[in-house]
Design a protein around this motif. Structure first.
Motif, PDB file in Angstrom:
ATOM      1  N   ILE A 121       2.732   2.195  -0.396  1.00  0.00           N
ATOM      2  CA  ILE A 121       1.862   2.918  -1.331  1.00  0.00           C
ATOM      3  C   ILE A 121       2.583   4.133  -1.900  1.00  0.00           C
ATOM      4  O   ILE A 121       2.599   4.373  -3.123  1.00  0.00           O
ATOM      5  CB  ILE A 121       0.556   3.332  -0.626  1.00  0.00           C
ATOM      6  CG1 ILE A 121      -0.320   2.105  -0.384  1.00  0.00           C
ATOM      7  CG2 ILE A 121      -0.192   4.376  -1.442  1.00  0.00           C
ATOM      8  CD1 ILE A 121      -1.556   2.400   0.446  1.00  0.00           C
ATOM      9  N   LYS A 129       5.336   3.258  -4.293  1.00  0.00           N
ATOM     10  CA  LYS A 129       4.807   2.892  -5.615  1.00  0.00           C
ATOM     11  C   LYS A 129       4.368   4.133  -6.390  1.00  0.00           C
ATOM     12  O   LYS A 129       4.598   4.231  -7.601  1.00  0.00           O
ATOM     13  CB  LYS A 129       3.609   1.958  -5.419  1.00  0.00           C
ATOM     14  CG  LYS A 129       3.185   1.242  -6.692  1.00  0.00           C
ATOM     15  CD  LYS A 129       4.202   0.167  -7.059  1.00  0.00           C
ATOM     16  CE  LYS A 129       3.747  -0.633  -8.273  1.00  0.00           C
ATOM     17  NZ  LYS A 129       3.647   0.181  -9.477  1.00  0.00           N
ATOM     18  N   HIS A 174      -7.517   2.472  -2.735  1.00  0.00           N
ATOM     19  CA  HIS A 174      -7.204   1.044  -2.789  1.00  0.00           C
ATOM     20  C   HIS A 174      -6.060   0.835  -3.792  1.00  0.00           C
ATOM     21  O   HIS A 174      -6.276   0.483  -4.949  1.00  0.00           O
ATOM     22  CB  HIS A 174      -8.438   0.242  -3.201  1.00  0.00           C
ATOM     23  CG  HIS A 174      -9.559   0.330  -2.212  1.00  0.00           C
ATOM     24  ND1 HIS A 174      -9.527  -0.290  -0.990  1.00  0.00           N
ATOM     25  CD2 HIS A 174     -10.740   1.008  -2.256  1.00  0.00           C
ATOM     26  CE1 HIS A 174     -10.639  -0.033  -0.328  1.00  0.00           C
ATOM     27  NE2 HIS A 174     -11.390   0.767  -1.074  1.00  0.00           N
ATOM     28  N   ILE A 175      -4.828   1.074  -3.318  1.00  0.00           N
ATOM     29  CA  ILE A 175      -3.646   0.965  -4.170  1.00  0.00           C
ATOM     30  C   ILE A 175      -2.874  -0.279  -3.770  1.00  0.00           C
ATOM     31  O   ILE A 175      -2.546  -0.477  -2.599  1.00  0.00           O
ATOM     32  CB  ILE A 175      -2.750   2.214  -4.027  1.00  0.00           C
ATOM     33  CG1 ILE A 175      -3.519   3.460  -4.496  1.00  0.00           C
ATOM     34  CG2 ILE A 175      -1.464   2.058  -4.830  1.00  0.00           C
ATOM     35  CD1 ILE A 175      -2.738   4.748  -4.325  1.00  0.00           C
ATOM     36  N   SER A 176      -2.569  -1.097  -4.745  1.00  0.00           N
ATOM     37  CA  SER A 176      -1.798  -2.306  -4.477  1.00  0.00           C
ATOM     38  C   SER A 176      -0.310  -1.965  -4.496  1.00  0.00           C
ATOM     39  O   SER A 176       0.193  -1.415  -5.489  1.00  0.00           O
ATOM     40  CB  SER A 176      -2.096  -3.377  -5.531  1.00  0.00           C
ATOM     41  OG  SER A 176      -1.234  -4.479  -5.368  1.00  0.00           O
ATOM     42  N   ASP A 225      -5.627   1.257 -10.185  1.00  0.00           N
ATOM     43  CA  ASP A 225      -6.335   1.073  -8.922  1.00  0.00           C
ATOM     44  C   ASP A 225      -7.001   2.350  -8.437  1.00  0.00           C
ATOM     45  O   ASP A 225      -8.086   2.316  -7.861  1.00  0.00           O
ATOM     46  CB  ASP A 225      -5.355   0.599  -7.826  1.00  0.00           C
ATOM     47  CG  ASP A 225      -4.790  -0.777  -8.129  1.00  0.00           C
ATOM     48  OD1 ASP A 225      -5.488  -1.544  -8.802  1.00  0.00           O
ATOM     49  OD2 ASP A 225      -3.669  -1.048  -7.710  1.00  0.00           O
ATOM     50  N   SER A 226      -6.340   3.477  -8.627  1.00  0.00           N
ATOM     51  CA  SER A 226      -6.762   4.717  -7.998  1.00  0.00           C
ATOM     52  C   SER A 226      -6.927   5.824  -9.024  1.00  0.00           C
ATOM     53  O   SER A 226      -5.966   6.194  -9.712  1.00  0.00           O
ATOM     54  CB  SER A 226      -5.736   5.122  -6.932  1.00  0.00           C
ATOM     55  OG  SER A 226      -5.954   6.435  -6.495  1.00  0.00           O
ATOM     56  N   HIS A 260       2.770  -3.354 -10.598  1.00  0.00           N
ATOM     57  CA  HIS A 260       1.344  -3.047 -10.679  1.00  0.00           C
ATOM     58  C   HIS A 260       1.180  -1.547 -10.865  1.00  0.00           C
ATOM     59  O   HIS A 260       1.729  -0.755 -10.112  1.00  0.00           O
ATOM     60  CB  HIS A 260       0.641  -3.503  -9.404  1.00  0.00           C
ATOM     61  CG  HIS A 260      -0.841  -3.580  -9.534  1.00  0.00           C
ATOM     62  ND1 HIS A 260      -1.505  -4.677 -10.050  1.00  0.00           N
ATOM     63  CD2 HIS A 260      -1.801  -2.677  -9.230  1.00  0.00           C
ATOM     64  CE1 HIS A 260      -2.799  -4.451 -10.051  1.00  0.00           C
ATOM     65  NE2 HIS A 260      -3.006  -3.247  -9.559  1.00  0.00           N
ATOM     66  N   GLN A 266       2.101  -3.963  -4.815  1.00  0.00           N
ATOM     67  CA  GLN A 266       2.864  -5.009  -5.477  1.00  0.00           C
ATOM     68  C   GLN A 266       3.701  -4.425  -6.614  1.00  0.00           C
ATOM     69  O   GLN A 266       3.248  -3.572  -7.380  1.00  0.00           O
ATOM     70  CB  GLN A 266       1.915  -6.078  -6.045  1.00  0.00           C
ATOM     71  CG  GLN A 266       1.103  -6.806  -4.993  1.00  0.00           C
ATOM     72  CD  GLN A 266       1.992  -7.586  -4.039  1.00  0.00           C
ATOM     73  OE1 GLN A 266       3.045  -8.085  -4.421  1.00  0.00           O
ATOM     74  NE2 GLN A 266       1.562  -7.673  -2.786  1.00  0.00           N
ATOM     75  N   VAL A 291      -0.387   1.884 -10.429  1.00  0.00           N
ATOM     76  CA  VAL A 291      -1.304   2.468  -9.447  1.00  0.00           C
ATOM     77  C   VAL A 291      -2.449   3.206 -10.116  1.00  0.00           C
ATOM     78  O   VAL A 291      -3.530   3.371  -9.533  1.00  0.00           O
ATOM     79  CB  VAL A 291      -0.545   3.437  -8.503  1.00  0.00           C
ATOM     80  CG1 VAL A 291       0.503   2.707  -7.714  1.00  0.00           C
ATOM     81  CG2 VAL A 291       0.067   4.589  -9.280  1.00  0.00           C
ATOM     82  N   GLU A 347       2.361  -0.343   5.193  1.00  0.00           N
ATOM     83  CA  GLU A 347       1.453  -0.310   4.043  1.00  0.00           C
ATOM     84  C   GLU A 347       1.479   1.058   3.375  1.00  0.00           C
ATOM     85  O   GLU A 347       1.556   1.156   2.143  1.00  0.00           O
ATOM     86  CB  GLU A 347       0.029  -0.649   4.484  1.00  0.00           C
ATOM     87  CG  GLU A 347      -0.142  -2.049   5.050  1.00  0.00           C
ATOM     88  CD  GLU A 347       0.257  -2.130   6.514  1.00  0.00           C
ATOM     89  OE1 GLU A 347       0.540  -1.059   7.101  1.00  0.00           O
ATOM     90  OE2 GLU A 347       0.295  -3.239   7.064  1.00  0.00           O
TER      91      GLU A 347
END
Length: 922
Positions: A550, A553, A495-497, A507-508, A502, A499, A504, A546
């Protein structure tokens, strides 16, 4: 009473035939009378139609599959053809639908199109219907029509594909003719009925049901042709009489009465045309059989939590009826056609009794106060041990999940039980998932193979994935490098945003772990960077924006963390220099591939490019780690040793000078996706590592491959010679002669150094087993390579997982040249080869879970042969391990495969055909 003995009858069902519907349009027979003057006056536009102006005008045919009064496919058209003496196409058309998907009422709507500059009723632009016919695919006995067929053509009408077609190719005599025309049927019995009878006999003769006698067949065919021409002339005269009668108003048909041309054809011309077609012939009768879709059993579905138990079923789907089909409520006498609609939600809905039972079972062991002291008895222990032995692809039953949950505290001491425990948890139930996370903290250390399984697409809980990453943190860089390709793919399931701004790593846990390890190791960082760059370069629809966001990022955060470390700025510059060098090679490779120059001129052009000091490749300062192998630092190229190979992609061999003083040759390819080859080489390296842990060194030397984009890459060039090249150079026992030339020893076995022969036998065994497990296809003597020191290896992995472009390809490639080099199938060296194969297969079966988990992480990697059937990729590898068999039975099965392949004729024929094709291309 003795039952009568029935003759055997063989047939096949249509739902098992994955073959497209084909039809051959042969020719159009028949003549028509000229237009009357009155018709030309009343219909002046008709005289400009091509078929009116010339009896052999240019027309074309379209074919379309219909069923249920609706079209199932788009129409397929014959190619343009100019006619001189007769309208003969003799062309096969392939329709975009398979026999296995055809319904019972499927039929072919065949329309012959004429050309008119003015157009008329039913015209499509300047194309007007010459005539049409509708041919059912299945006959009255539910068998597929096959062989040649004569189809009646309805003049000036397009084919009507409705169930009650007005243009049937084989009309029913009783319905077509009225009582008034019964005398006409009797009158034509002497000629046309006899011709019909002969047509049926010819059909049997064509299908092989009547013995062939050449001299007698010729006599019959000539007589039939004469009789047919006489009947055609008689039919034409009768048509002329009918046309003359039609000019008399008193003899015209009344309103609503069918004309001889059909119920709706305009009385412009009178003709009797027939279209000759041919359908595919099959060895056995092909009988219609429909697919059955049983509702899945409740026990095979995921458990619903209490919060999900009140799901409201969707309303029944609406059914739209086509022309000629009555709904259930539209016919008062109940004669409507019943349409069954399969509703998958019937099976997907939980059984309330079973759902309540599971909730009660789980609630008894929810708090875990007494469960901590629960211990299984001998019978339950055996059941748990059986569950723990399941492969990662096995689906647990509800009873097995309840049993694992009940003894979860006892199983925390078993490292193999963790993945089964995670599968048994209902993660949608908050109370249960919270307790499951607490139990995870008590679990003993698990193996890497189980940690990789927990990072797959089926495990979504962040705590579970973090637990798996924690286990991976205990692996050293060498071990982590073996799985790095799959771990980069596993980032898709995090679940990596995407944006900007942000982090990573918040998130991960997997992204945080990979970045931290990659910035501290040049080897890991090099491969991690290029794996991520390839994913960023993949702009195919399968990848999706998507995933690209990812990986973009992740790449950005990797560089941010890298420059924070001492020497990080220099490391970042190193990656940029690597990219510049590969870009230059890609540029010159694209130019020589597009040029029409000879091979010597292309090679000279590349040499000049590499030797130009402006390009910065003659001398590379400071030394640059090679992307293909960062342990090798290159200081420049050797332009004089450059070679451009003669193939469709024109790969370039470039030789680099290194800091160690040795030369390192590589191949650069542009225009080919090397990710599948890269995956196979990585799995071979992993298997070699597993075998060496079992003290089994099979002298495997897989060359390195690195995809630098989705259409370019590098591969290590290993000095070797293909078996095809060796066979063309040496006549008798070519592989042995080649090794003798490079490693002679009069005292050694078969005049060869013992170490060389031992290397050859071991490497043959290793590659035979590995390529069998991976299902490597398209094996021929050109991609079986042999190095001068005896190392045998495979190249070109364009077909894996059982795919092969050649029919009846063997499951394992064990050529006669390989066995002859060992001394034959009765020699001691061949027996030793088989023993190595058995040991390797047994050792890899023990590590099957690791290999299966690696493939499960690659299902979304856009690998060509995995992308074809991603849901079956892991099962295809599992099938080759034969985990359902004991070790002894599995080895026996492998031995049968080897013996069958050694004695088979098909592999020899395939190699000879490939040799002839390559010689023809040369």
């Amino acid at each position: 009473m003795v039952a009568p003995i029935m003759e055997p009858f063989s047939f096949a069902t249509s739902n098992a035939l994955n073959f497209p519907v084909n039809i051959r349009i042969i020719n159009l027979e028949g003549e028509e009378t000229p237009l009357l003057f009155s018709t030309r006056v009343d219909h002046p536009e008709v005289q400009h139609t091509g078929s009116i102006q010339s009896p052999h005008s240019d027309i074309y045919v379209t074919v379309q599959v219909w069923a249920g009064s609706k079209p199932l496919t788009v129409p397929v058209q014959t190619a343009y053809k100019s006619f001189r003496n007769e309208r003969r196409w003799n062309e096969w058309l392939s329709l975009p639908i398979y026999y296995s998907t055809l319904p019972r009422n499927a039929q072919l709507a065949i329309t012959i199109w004429d050309v008119s500059p003015t157009g008329e009723e039913g015209a499509q632009g300047h194309a007007v219907p010459f005539g049409g016919t509708t041919l059912p695919i299945f006959d009255k006995e539910n068998q597929v029509h096959k062989g040649r067929l004569k189809c009646r053509v309805y003049r000036h009408q397009p084919a009507d594909g409705n169930d009650n077609s007005t243009t049937p190719a084989i009309p029913n005599m009783k319905k077509t003719f009225s009582r008034k025309s019964a005398a006409e049927v009797e009158d034509k019995g002497s000629d046309e009925l006899e011709l019909d009878r002969m047509e049926k006999l010819f059909k049997k003769h064509e299908m092989g049901e009547i013995p062939r006698i050449d001299w007698l067949d010729q006599l019959v065919f000539r007589g039939f042709e004469k009789r047919g021409s006489q009947a055609a002339r008689s039919s034409l005269k009768a048509t002329q009489r009918q046309q003359a009668d039609s000019s008399n108003p008193s003899k015209l048909p009344k309103d609503g009465q069918e004309t001889p041309n059909g119920p709706s054809s305009p009385p412009l011309t009178r003709s009797s045309h027939q279209l000759n077609v041919e359908l595919p012939k099959f060895d056995f009768p092909l009988v219609y059989s429909d697919h059955e879709y049983p509702a899945p059993p409740v026990s095979s579905l995921q458990h619903l939590s209490s919060s999900q138990s009140n799901i409201i079923l969707k309303p029944p789907p609406e059914v739209h009826y086509g022309p000629g089909i009555n709904g259930l409520d539209t016919d008062d006498d109940g004669g409507g056609q019943l349409i069954r609609v399969y509703d998958p939600e019937v099976g997907a809905r939980d059984n309330p009794a079973e759902s309540k039972h599971r909730r009660l079972v789980r609630s008894q062991h929810r708090n875990g106060i007494l469960d901590k002291d629960l211990k299984p008895n001998a019978k339950v222990r055996d059941e748990l041990n059986l569950i723990m032995s399941y492969s990662p692809t096995h689906t647990l039953t509800p009873e097995e999940k309840d049993l694992i949950w009940k003894f979860r505290y006892h199983l925390t001491k078993n490292k193999k039980a963790l993945t089964k425990f995670v599968k048994s948890v209902n993660w949608s139930d908050l109370a249960e998932s919270k307790q499951a996370v607490q139990v995870l903290g008590r679990w003993t250390d698990i193996d890497v193979e189980d940690a990789l399984e927990l990072l797959g697409p089926t495990f979504d809980n962040s705590s579970v994935r973090a637990f798996a990453v924690e286990r991976l943190g205990k692996s050293d860089d060498h071990e982590l490098l073996l799985y790095l390709l799959q771990l980069v793919q596993a980032l898709k399931y995090e679940h990596i945003s995407p944006q900007p701004g942000h982090d990573v790593s918040k998130d991960s846990s997997l992204a945080r772990f990979l970045i931290s390890r990659a910035v501290n190791s040049l080897m890991l960082g090099n491969y991690f960077w290029w794996y991520v760059m390839v994913e960023l370069d993949d702009k195919s629809p399968d990848q999706g924006p998507e995933n690209m966001a990812i990986y973009g990022k992740v790449a950005y955060d990797f560089m941010v963390e890298l420059v924070k470390l001492p020497g990080g700025v220099e490391a970042r510059r190193t990656f940029l220099r690597q990219a510049e060098w590969i870009t230059m090679l890609s540029e010159i490779s694209g130019k020589i591939k597009e040029s029409n120059e000879s091979m010597p001129k292309r090679t000279e052009r590349v040499k000049q490019f590499l030797g130009d000091p402006k390009n910065g490749l003659v001398a590379i300062e400071p030394p640059l780690p090679l992307p293909l192998d960062p342990s090798v630092e290159i200081t420049g190229v050797c332009p004089e040793e450059t070679i451009v190979f003669k193939s469709s992609l024109h790969p370039i061999k470039v030789v680099f000078k290194t800091t160690s003083g040795r030369k390192y040759p590589i191949l650069f390819k542009r225009g080919d996706d090397l990710r599948q080859d890269q995956l196979v080489i990585q799995i071979i390296m992993l298997m070699d590592n597993l075998l060496q842990k079992e003290n089994l060194d099979l002298k495997l030397s897989p060359y390195k491959i690195l995809a630098t984009s989705t259409s370019a890459g590098l591969s290590q060039f290993v000095p070797s010679m293909s078996f095809q090249g060796i066979a063309s150079k040496f006549r008798s026992n070519p592989a042995l002669a080649y090794l003798k030339q490079n490693n002679p020893d009069s005292q050694g076995p078969m005049g060869l150094r013992k170490e060389t022969l031992d290397t050859f036998v071991k490497s043959c065994a290793g590659y035979c087993v590995i390529t069998y497990i991976l299902g490597v296809g398209d094996r021929h003597l050109d991609n079986l390579l042999l190095a001068p020191d005896g190392h045998f290896f495979h190249a070109d992995f364009g077909y894996i997982l059982g795919r092969d472009p050649k029919p009846f390809a063997p499951a394992m490639k064990l050529s006669k040249e390989m066995v002859d080099c060992m001394g034959g199938s009765n020699s001691e060296h061949y027996r030793q080869f088989k023993q190595y194969c058995f040991l390797a297969y047994s050792a890899l079966r023990k590590n099957s879970n690791l290999i299966l988990n690696l493939f499960s992480l690659m299902v979304d990697a856009n690998i060509p042969d995995i992308k074809l059937e991603p849901d079956k990729a892991v099962f295809k590898v599992r099938e080759r391990f034969h985990l359902e068999l004991s070790e002894e039975d599995a080895i026996r099965h492998l031995e049968r495969i080897m013996d069958d392949n050694l004695n088979a004729l098909v592999p020899v024929v395939i190699d000879k055909l490939h040799e002839l094709v390559q010689a023809f291309r040369t």
